[in-house]
Write a protein that holds these residues in place. Structure first.
Motif, mmCIF file in Angstrom:
data_model
loop_
_atom_site.group_PDB
_atom_site.id
_atom_site.type_symbol
_atom_site.label_atom_id
_atom_site.label_comp_id
_atom_site.label_asym_id
_atom_site.label_seq_id
_atom_site.Cartn_x
_atom_site.Cartn_y
_atom_site.Cartn_z
ATOM 1 N N GLN A 79 -16.996 -35.137 -54.092
ATOM 2 C CA GLN A 79 -17.263 -33.850 -54.752
ATOM 3 C C GLN A 79 -18.243 -33.012 -53.930
ATOM 4 O OE1 GLN A 79 -18.594 -34.638 -58.739
ATOM 5 N NE2 GLN A 79 -16.525 -35.110 -59.492
ATOM 6 N N ASN A 82 -16.458 -31.357 -51.068
ATOM 7 C CA ASN A 82 -15.744 -30.153 -51.502
ATOM 8 C C ASN A 82 -16.703 -28.997 -51.791
ATOM 9 O OD1 ASN A 82 -13.191 -31.330 -51.313
ATOM 10 N ND2 ASN A 82 -13.283 -32.151 -53.395
ATOM 11 N N SER A 86 -16.405 -25.695 -49.628
ATOM 12 C CA SER A 86 -16.071 -24.457 -50.340
ATOM 13 C C SER A 86 -17.158 -23.404 -50.155
ATOM 14 C CB SER A 86 -15.872 -24.752 -51.829
ATOM 15 O OG SER A 86 -14.764 -25.597 -52.044
ATOM 16 N N TYR A 204 -6.980 -31.184 -43.569
ATOM 17 C CA TYR A 204 -6.423 -31.591 -44.866
ATOM 18 C C TYR A 204 -5.776 -32.970 -44.799
ATOM 19 C CZ TYR A 204 -7.222 -27.271 -47.469
ATOM 20 O OH TYR A 204 -7.805 -26.230 -48.145
ATOM 21 N N GLN A 211 -10.637 -29.955 -51.390
ATOM 22 C CA GLN A 211 -10.366 -28.779 -52.214
ATOM 23 C C GLN A 211 -11.345 -27.675 -51.840
ATOM 24 O OE1 GLN A 211 -10.474 -29.729 -56.366
ATOM 25 N NE2 GLN A 211 -9.069 -31.476 -56.188
ATOM 26 N N ARG A 213 -12.220 -24.067 -53.191
ATOM 27 C CA ARG A 213 -12.001 -23.099 -54.264
ATOM 28 C C ARG A 213 -13.301 -22.347 -54.547
ATOM 29 N NH1 ARG A 213 -9.809 -27.617 -57.211
ATOM 30 N NH2 ARG A 213 -11.536 -27.343 -58.691
#
Length: 521
Positions: A79, A82, A86, A204, A211, A213
């Motif tokens: 997490q 990401n 991000s 990726y 992720q 976003r």
């Protein structure tokens, strides 16, 4: 793939990428200059110098991404990976938009630099294309950072090699069909888009759960990235001013023709410095690991090994460039570019000395002492630019070269060596013994060799490559068996045999401590 194997593999690919770049530069630069003409190529070099300033907008975030993604990987916190990715991606996207706006403004003001409306229009269009490509690169830097965090510099180097091949193929096809500088700019833009797409695809694949976003952006992550990247940005800022400003000063005081003459000589030395750095940077992960374990003795020994090995490589290649340079530039670019060799001659000794200190620079970044590099780079840049403005009106591009050489000698010789030895408590006599004595032996032997072959050297590829080949065959065994010390040969053998090791001692180290700060490359 064990961590040490990744380090070695990454170094091999990095050197391979540089060698490909060198080969393509030697092949394509004369073709491009002859196809565009010396003045139009000067426009291209000047546009690249202007757009290069957009690198300031990075503000050190690229190296921070590597640092904190590595830390998240070490903690097995997907997490956090990401969140960092991000936050960096959308922050970089904003910076890219700012770079695009700056590109539009610079293109609009192109008539400030050229009186001719046609030349002003061409320069503005080239700025638009190159600036757009640079703006696009900002958000895509996150994916390169993700590859680095996984110690997959081999994949990143592979994408760079493919970009070089695609770009030069497109350039050859477009120029051979009569297209001009616009085709050159579009070829690089197309190759950059290809490289960024491939890098994102690889990222990726390596991070299956990746992720990116807007909802994953984190204020805390943003503060952390900016805090870490600040010092790296400072060091990078000084470097950009140092290497991007001289062409602009030359264009202001002289004209675009002199930009090309200066660029050819300076470009060869920049490639040389990058090649030496690819060898010096091999010690970075090991420095971080030893520093993290508190093994001061091992850190000192590793530094002395690498300073000896790397400096011998730097002196061997650098002295060869200075000796063969005049004939090489003549056969490579033509007799009208002898001026470019004089740039090499003036900058040669300072550049070689700076290159020999590559392990010291690498060490300071690896143990988080890079604030000193930011300060010394700033001092070097300020001195160089001030001297350039003083000497350029009187001595032209030779004055610029002399100014940069003086500033490099002042900052990258005694001062850097003294500070590095002080940081890791290496006695000065041990440093002198490791650095100075082997190189003095090597220079004496090379000087004798150059004297013997001087009458046989001709401005032809056959003569240059033949004599350089004989030099390699003679000196590599001499350096290995008679110049390097026994512990150096043992250290090199240990690295080369690392693939056969059943247990990798670095595998237990924290990834964030192993990775070298990308900003020092």
């Amino acid at each position: 793939m064990r961590l040490l194997n990744r380090i070695i593999r990454g170094s091999v690919f990095r050197v391979g990428s540089l060698l490909l770049q060198i080969a393509l530069t030697f092949i394509m630069m004369p073709y491009i200059v002859n196809s565009l003409g010396i003045r139009m190529y000067g426009f291209w070099a000047l546009a690249c110098a202007f757009v290069g300033y957009f690198g300031l907008m990075d503000i050190g975030l690229a190296s921070a991404v590597v640092r904190y993604v590595s830390r998240a990987l070490g903690a097995n916190d997907k997490q956090d990976v990401n969140r960092v990715a991000s936050t960096a991606f959308f922050t970089f996207s904003g910076l890219g938009m700012a770079a695009l706006l700056a590109t539009l403004i610079l293109a609009f003001l192109s008539n400030w630099f050229f009186k001719s409306p046609d030349e002003s229009k061409i320069f503005g269009q080239v700025i638009l294309i190159t600036g757009a490509g640079f703006a696009l690169s900002f958000p895509m830097r996150v994916f390169a950072g993700l590859l680095n965090a996984r110690m997959r510099q081999d994949l990143q180097s592979l994408t760079s090699m493919l970009r070089l091949l695609v770009a030069n193929a497109l350039i050859y096809l477009s120029l051979s069909n009569g297209y001009g500088i616009m085709a050159l700019a579009l070829s690089y833009l197309a190759a950059d888009i290809f490289m960024h797409t491939l890098t994102a695809f690889m990222a990726y694949r390596i991070y299956p759960g990746l992720q990116i976003r807007p909802s994953l952006m984190s204020t805390a992550s943003l503060k952390t990235l900016f805090s870490y990247g600040g010092i790296s940005f400072w060091a990078k800022l000084a470097g950009i001013f140092q290497f991007r400003t001289p062409p602009i000063l030359i264009a202001i005081y002289l004209n675009a023709n002199y930009v090309t003459l200066f660029h050819v000589g300076a470009r060869l030395l920049q490639i040389y410095s990058a090649l030496v750095d690819s060898v010096a940077s091999m010690g970075g992960p090991m420095y971080s690991w030893q520093e993290a374990r508190g093994d001061k003795q091992a850190l000192q020994n590793s530094f002395l090994h690498f300073i000896r090995i790397s400096s011998l490589f730097a002196v061997f290649i650098g002295a060869s460039i200075v000796f063969f340079g005049k004939d090489f530039v003549t056969v490579w670019m033509g007799k009208g570019y002898v001026t470019s060799y004089y740039i090499i001659l003036i900058l040669g000794a300072p550049t070689i000395i700076a290159a020999t200190q590559g392990p010291a620079v690498n060490l300071l970044f690896s143990i988080s002492r890079h604030r000193f590099m930011a300060v010394i780079n700033t001092v070097e840049t300020v001195i160089g630019l001030l001297l350039s403005m003083i000497l350029l009106p009187y001595y032209g591009i030779y004055g610029v070269a002399a100014a940069l050489g003086v500033s490099t000698l002042l900052c990258k010789s005694v001062i850097l060596a003294y500070y590095t030895c002080k940081c890791i408590e290496v006695p000065g006599k041990d440093y002198v013994r490791a650095f100075a004595m082997p190189n003095l032996k090597l220079l004496a032997a090379m000087g004798f060799y150059f004297y013997l072959i001087s009458d046989y050297l001709k401005p032809t590829y056959a003569s240059i490559m033949g004599l350089a080949g004989v030099q390699m065959l003679l000196f590599i065994p001499v350096i290995y068996f008679f110049v390097l010390e026994k512990e150096d040969r043992i250290a090199l053998a240990g690295v080369l045999k690392a693939r056969k090791m059943g247990d990798d001692p670095l595998s237990a180290a924290h990834p964030a401590d192993i990775d070298k700060d990308a900003s020092c490359q």
